[in-house]
Design a protein around this motif. Structure first.
Motif, PDB file in Angstrom:
ATOM      1  N   GLY A  30       0.793  -1.414   0.029  1.00 41.74           N
ATOM      2  CA  GLY A  30      -0.067   0.085  -0.035  1.00 41.74           C
ATOM      3  C   GLY A  30       0.910   1.367  -0.152  1.00 41.74           C
ATOM      4  O   GLY A  30       0.558   2.201  -0.737  1.00 41.74           O
ATOM      5  N   ALA A  31       1.967   1.350   0.776  1.00 41.17           N
ATOM      6  CA  ALA A  31       2.775   2.295   0.827  1.00 41.17           C
ATOM      7  C   ALA A  31       3.410   2.557  -0.539  1.00 41.17           C
ATOM      8  O   ALA A  31       3.715   3.699  -0.906  1.00 41.17           O
ATOM      9  N   GLU A  86      10.842   4.926  -2.188  1.00 39.83           N
ATOM     10  CA  GLU A  86      10.339   3.879  -3.099  1.00 39.83           C
ATOM     11  C   GLU A  86      11.316   2.779  -3.160  1.00 39.83           C
ATOM     12  O   GLU A  86      11.014   1.550  -3.209  1.00 39.83           O
ATOM     13  N   GLY A  91       2.419   1.723  -3.519  1.00 41.38           N
ATOM     14  CA  GLY A  91       1.261   2.358  -4.485  1.00 41.38           C
ATOM     15  C   GLY A  91       1.168   3.606  -4.239  1.00 41.38           C
ATOM     16  O   GLY A  91       0.892   4.536  -5.089  1.00 41.38           O
ATOM     17  N   LEU A  92       1.127   4.227  -2.903  1.00 38.04           N
ATOM     18  CA  LEU A  92       0.991   5.704  -2.509  1.00 38.04           C
ATOM     19  C   LEU A  92       2.075   6.415  -3.052  1.00 38.04           C
ATOM     20  O   LEU A  92       1.644   7.486  -3.736  1.00 38.04           O
ATOM     21  N   MET A  93       3.199   6.042  -2.712  1.00 40.73           N
ATOM     22  CA  MET A  93       4.528   6.501  -3.324  1.00 40.73           C
ATOM     23  C   MET A  93       4.415   6.873  -4.969  1.00 40.73           C
ATOM     24  O   MET A  93       4.883   7.885  -5.544  1.00 40.73           O
ATOM     25  N   GLN A  94       4.086   5.865  -5.581  1.00 39.64           N
ATOM     26  CA  GLN A  94       3.998   5.914  -6.987  1.00 39.64           C
ATOM     27  C   GLN A  94       2.810   6.973  -7.620  1.00 39.64           C
ATOM     28  O   GLN A  94       3.065   7.543  -8.573  1.00 39.64           O
ATOM     29  N   VAL A  95       1.804   6.875  -6.900  1.00 36.97           N
ATOM     30  CA  VAL A  95       0.754   7.905  -7.271  1.00 36.97           C
ATOM     31  C   VAL A  95       1.386   9.325  -6.944  1.00 36.97           C
ATOM     32  O   VAL A  95       1.204  10.213  -7.869  1.00 36.97           O
ATOM     33  N   LEU A  96       1.936   9.526  -5.999  1.00 40.74           N
ATOM     34  CA  LEU A  96       2.638  10.821  -5.733  1.00 40.74           C
ATOM     35  C   LEU A  96       3.817  11.180  -6.775  1.00 40.74           C
ATOM     36  O   LEU A  96       4.084  12.405  -7.198  1.00 40.74           O
TER      37      LEU A  96
END
Length: 535
Positions: free
Chosen positions: A330-331, A356, A333-338
């Motif tokens: 989950g972390a 990442e 995926g959030l970093m890749q969105v950012l």
């Protein structure tokens, strides 16, 4: 004692196929006899680990009982070979030894031993460990890439083991006193009843009944001159029975001849005491020997504690890895969105890239220790999703450019995809794909000479093909075993698990992996084929 049962009453021994490994024919026959007493009806034997390994590769066995010290291939070497073989990984192994240093026992536990038996042992001890072995679930050996076994077992120190099946609370040691004279029985029982459990037998027949029971005595004080069955005959029959054959015997007799003493010692007596006895001398001799018996029991208990601690540690690690993987993903995926936000500044982007990379490295460790373990034990289930392999390769390449900056490598990522065409995707597991390409690209960068090129190419075909090529060639001595477990050469600190885990993780996703070496062009190419996602 004929058979041992599960809670449902089923005789466990029936249908169980055991392999007994020992270089001494007499010990093989003893162990086979004990197993037959437990109801095991399918038994094969081998003289050493190498012969055992050949048998294991030719037929199915449910459990292996192996002596430790043997010529050609030891029991520990057999255990290691089995744990490195995917086909044999799941078979429980009970190692039997007379002497073993603690460090050696720790090594056996690290290799994934199921149980340890210290000689001499009773059929009841064998029964409890065999029953437990048949319920055993394999754990990953504590080898590089799996985590280390703590120096003193357990998590944070010594772990008290749960008792083995059939074991009760610790009780006093037991002495069986055999004499046809009632006064002698009373005299000897008074000497020892305050310190030990004392059983009395007024005849040889009663002595044999008690010595061959499910819970035999720890020591027998045996008179020689008795009617019907004399002490020598009792000792001979004890040595023929699998329950009593290892029980120490001290002859207590009025016979003083050298021939009688030699006959007693030949029957396996540990001492020979003549009547009339000196009570204090007898007490000291018995106490000293029972101290030795207790030390052996304590050592067996310590080995059991160490195995139990390793099993507990493995359980804790499996639970931890399972629980940590979801929040890490989950972390990530959030970093890749950012990272896809065009409003981020350069320093923010750099920090997110570092975060990442760190999360991906932790995921790689989890995959190598958890998912690889499931794959090896046949318990892995793939939940395939579309995987953007091109994006994944570019991110890994970008991280490795930073990691290997001192080598001045040129790391390129190309795709055989027409301009304006959507990048193809694989069908698999994103975290496993990351681990595969992280390990393979890291391996290529480590092998590539300073200032050379590492080329990654995504070929648009079905199945998808990803090629990783570096300058330099894999040594000819390991090319045929390049994807085997623990194979490495010339790499300081190398575990030999990188390419092996890549192969396992690729195959778990329904793919294949190949090695091509060109001595003429001085290149090594690893090709990964993965199922292609069809929108």
């Amino acid at each position: 004692m004929s058979y041992f049962n599960n809670p449902d009453g089923r005789m466990v021994g029936r249908g169980v196929c055991c392999l007994v490994v020992d270089d001494y024919d007499a010990m093989r026959r003893v162990t086979v006899n004990q197993l037959r007493q437990l109801g095991v009806d399918q038994i094969q034997t081998a003289k050493n680990g190498a012969e055992a390994l050949r048998l294991l590769k030719g037929q199915r066995f449910d459990v292996v009982l192996s002596d430790w010290n043997m010529p050609v291939m030891t029991g520990l070497e057999l255990l290691q070979a089995m744990r490195e073989d995917e086909a044999l990984f799941n078979i429980p192994v009970i190692l039997i030894t007379a002497e073993a240093e603690r460090t050696k026992v720790e090594e056996a536990i690290a290799q994934g031993v199921t149980s340890m038996l210290l000689k001499p042992y009773s059929p009841k001890q064998l029964m409890t460990r065999l029953e437990r072995a048949l319920q055993w679930k394999p754990r990953a050996p504590s080898m590089p890439g799996y985590g280390e076994l703590p120096a003193h077992g357990g998590v944070g120190g010594r772990v008290k083991r749960s008792r083995l099946p059939g074991e009760g609370a610790e009780q006093r040691q037991t002495i069986l006193i055999v004499d046809d004279t009632q006064d002698n029985l009373l005299l000897l029982s008074e000497l020892f009843k305050g310190e030990f459990r004392v059983w009395l037998a007024p005849s040889g027949a009663k002595a044999l009944e008690l010595a061959t029971a499910d819970d035999p005595p720890d020591l027998v004080l045996l008179d020689v001159m008795m009617p019907q069955l004399d002490g020598f005959e009792v000792a001979r029959r004890m040595r023929e029975h699998p329950v009593s054959q290892t029980i120490p015997i001290i002859f207590v007799t009025a016979m003083t001849s050298a021939d009688a003493r030699l006959k007693g010692l030949d029957l396996g007596a540990v001492d020979f005491i003549t009547k009339p006895i000196d009570p204090e001398t007898l007490k000291l001799r018995v106490r000293n020997f029972m101290r030795y018996v207790k030390l052996r029991k304590d050592l067996q208990a310590e080995y059991d504690d160490m195995v139990a601690a390793a099993e507990l540690r493995a359980d804790v690690e499996r639970i931890t890895r399972h629980d940590i993987k979801a929040p890490l993903a989950g972390a990530l995926g959030l970093m890749q969105v950012l990272l896809g936000d065009d409003n981020l500044g350069r320093r923010q982007t750099e920090h997110l890239r570092l975060m990442e990379e760190s999360v991906m490295q932790v995921l790689n460790i989890v995959n190598r220790s958890s998912e690889l373990y499931k794959i090896e034990t046949g318990r892995f289930e793939l939940h395939a999703v579309p995987v953007p392999v091109g994006d994944l390769l570019r991110r890994i390449a970008e991280m490795d450019r930073v990691t290997f900056v001192e080598k001045n490598l040129s790391i390129s990522v190309d795709a055989d995809v027409p301009v304006g065409t959507e990048m193809p995707q694989a069908l698999g597991d994103t975290a496993l794909c990351y681990s595969v390409f992280h390990n393979l690209l890291k391996n290529a960068c480590e092998a590539a000479p300073v200032g050379s090129k590492v080329a990654i190419r995504l070929r648009d075909q079905n199945p998808l093909c990803i090629e990783i090529q570096n300058t330099g060639t894999v040594p000819s001595t390991i090319r045929g075993r390049f994807f085997d477990k623990y194979v490495t050469l010339g790499k300081k600190g190398g575990s030999g698990l990188g390419t092996y885990s890549a192969k396992c993780l690729v195959q778990a996703q329904g793919g294949e992996i190949q090695l091509a070496v060109s001595d003429e062009n001085n290149t090594t190419t690893v090709s990964v084929f993965l199922p292609r996602h069809s929108p």
